[in-house]
Design an enzyme around this catalytic site. Sequence first.
Site, PDB file in Angstrom:
ATOM      1  CG  HIS A  27       3.610 -73.872 -77.016  1.00 37.99           C
ATOM      2  ND1 HIS A  27       4.636 -74.987 -76.718  1.00 37.99           N
ATOM      3  CD2 HIS A  27       2.584 -74.215 -76.252  1.00 37.99           C
ATOM      4  CE1 HIS A  27       3.910 -75.848 -76.016  1.00 37.99           C
ATOM      5  NE2 HIS A  27       2.794 -75.468 -75.542  1.00 37.99           N
ATOM      6  NE  ARG A  31     -10.116 -74.408 -74.906  1.00 35.42           N
ATOM      7  CZ  ARG A  31      -9.798 -73.703 -73.871  1.00 35.42           C
ATOM      8  NH1 ARG A  31      -9.572 -72.359 -73.899  1.00 35.42           N
ATOM      9  NH2 ARG A  31      -9.129 -74.170 -72.725  1.00 35.42           N
ATOM     10  CD  GLU A  78      -0.802 -77.217 -77.674  1.00 35.82           C
ATOM     11  OE1 GLU A  78      -1.399 -77.982 -77.335  1.00 35.82           O
ATOM     12  OE2 GLU A  78       0.228 -76.741 -77.013  1.00 35.82           O
ATOM     13  CG  HIS A  96      -2.169 -58.068 -81.506  1.00 35.90           C
ATOM     14  ND1 HIS A  96      -2.493 -56.761 -80.743  1.00 35.90           N
ATOM     15  CD2 HIS A  96      -0.893 -57.957 -81.364  1.00 35.90           C
ATOM     16  CE1 HIS A  96      -1.611 -56.139 -80.687  1.00 35.90           C
ATOM     17  NE2 HIS A  96      -0.528 -56.849 -80.954  1.00 35.90           N
ATOM     18  CD  GLU A 145       0.883 -54.581 -83.932  1.00 31.81           C
ATOM     19  OE1 GLU A 145       1.479 -53.139 -84.202  1.00 31.81           O
ATOM     20  OE2 GLU A 145       1.339 -55.110 -82.972  1.00 31.81           O
TER      21      GLU A 145
END
Length: 292
Positions: A27, A31, A78, A96, A145
């Site tokens: 993952h 924030r 996350e 991205h 994207e």
Amino acid sequence: MATGSDAGKSAEAVLEWPKQDKKRMLHAVYRVGDLDRTIKCYTECFGMKLLRKRDVPEEKYTNAFLGYGPEDTNFALELTYNYGVDKYDIGAGFGHFAIANEDVYKLSETIKSSDCCKITREPGPVKGGSTVIAFAQDPDGYMFELIQRGPTPEPLCQVMLRVGDLDRAIMFYEKALGMKLLRKKDVPQYKYTIAMMGYAEEDKTTVLELTYNYGVTEYNKGNAYAQVAIGTDDVYKSAEAVELVTKELGGKILRQPGPLPGLNTKITSFLDPDGWKVVCLLDVVCITLLYL
């Protein structure tokens, strides 16, 4: 780091581990300023599922995991909300995330009809190619994207990071983490080169897209994007390999390998030569990796 019978281990032996390990991208951590708003955006616009959500009042943060499948088989995002913080600086280094979808035109219309995300690049073929893409921006400014592809077991297909020395970055992820260079493409007319790094083919898993812009050797990373987590069969052997490679290529160990207090797993963390944080851990389930 090595002790006992491992002390005399050769560099060649240490660097064999990344080639043998069954690593997997787990993952990415970042924030956000309004967790419920972002969850709504990702579920309604991108079709992700909320996998789990955890509030930690004593540490004053809440996090949520979203993705397209269970965490033990699929990549997840996350999201971390720190109490009272509603805005972060994404910086110029993070690029991205990418989502593979069978109909980018239809997905773009779904996003346009929402009140939380926006399309910043209309769907259509890439310049000089036939692949249909679009770009969307979430409420915190993170870019996604959208890539038109056939059915895939992992729609969350890319994490794009900018690096200052592409060959050095490729070598680091190959030697320290056992990734494969899946493809490399130079685009001189736009003055950049990309390299796709991963543990399986691009249409089967999540990969790192490393981007080098001609003449740019460092970037402001801001304080929004945090790290990527990678699963390993042995954090001690993984940290040993990483530490050896950092002596050659740069980067540094941030957390020596060992148990994570209060949770049934072991982790190690480090910076790559460009300062991007990576965490290696044993168990993906029920783990909070970000301490803020």
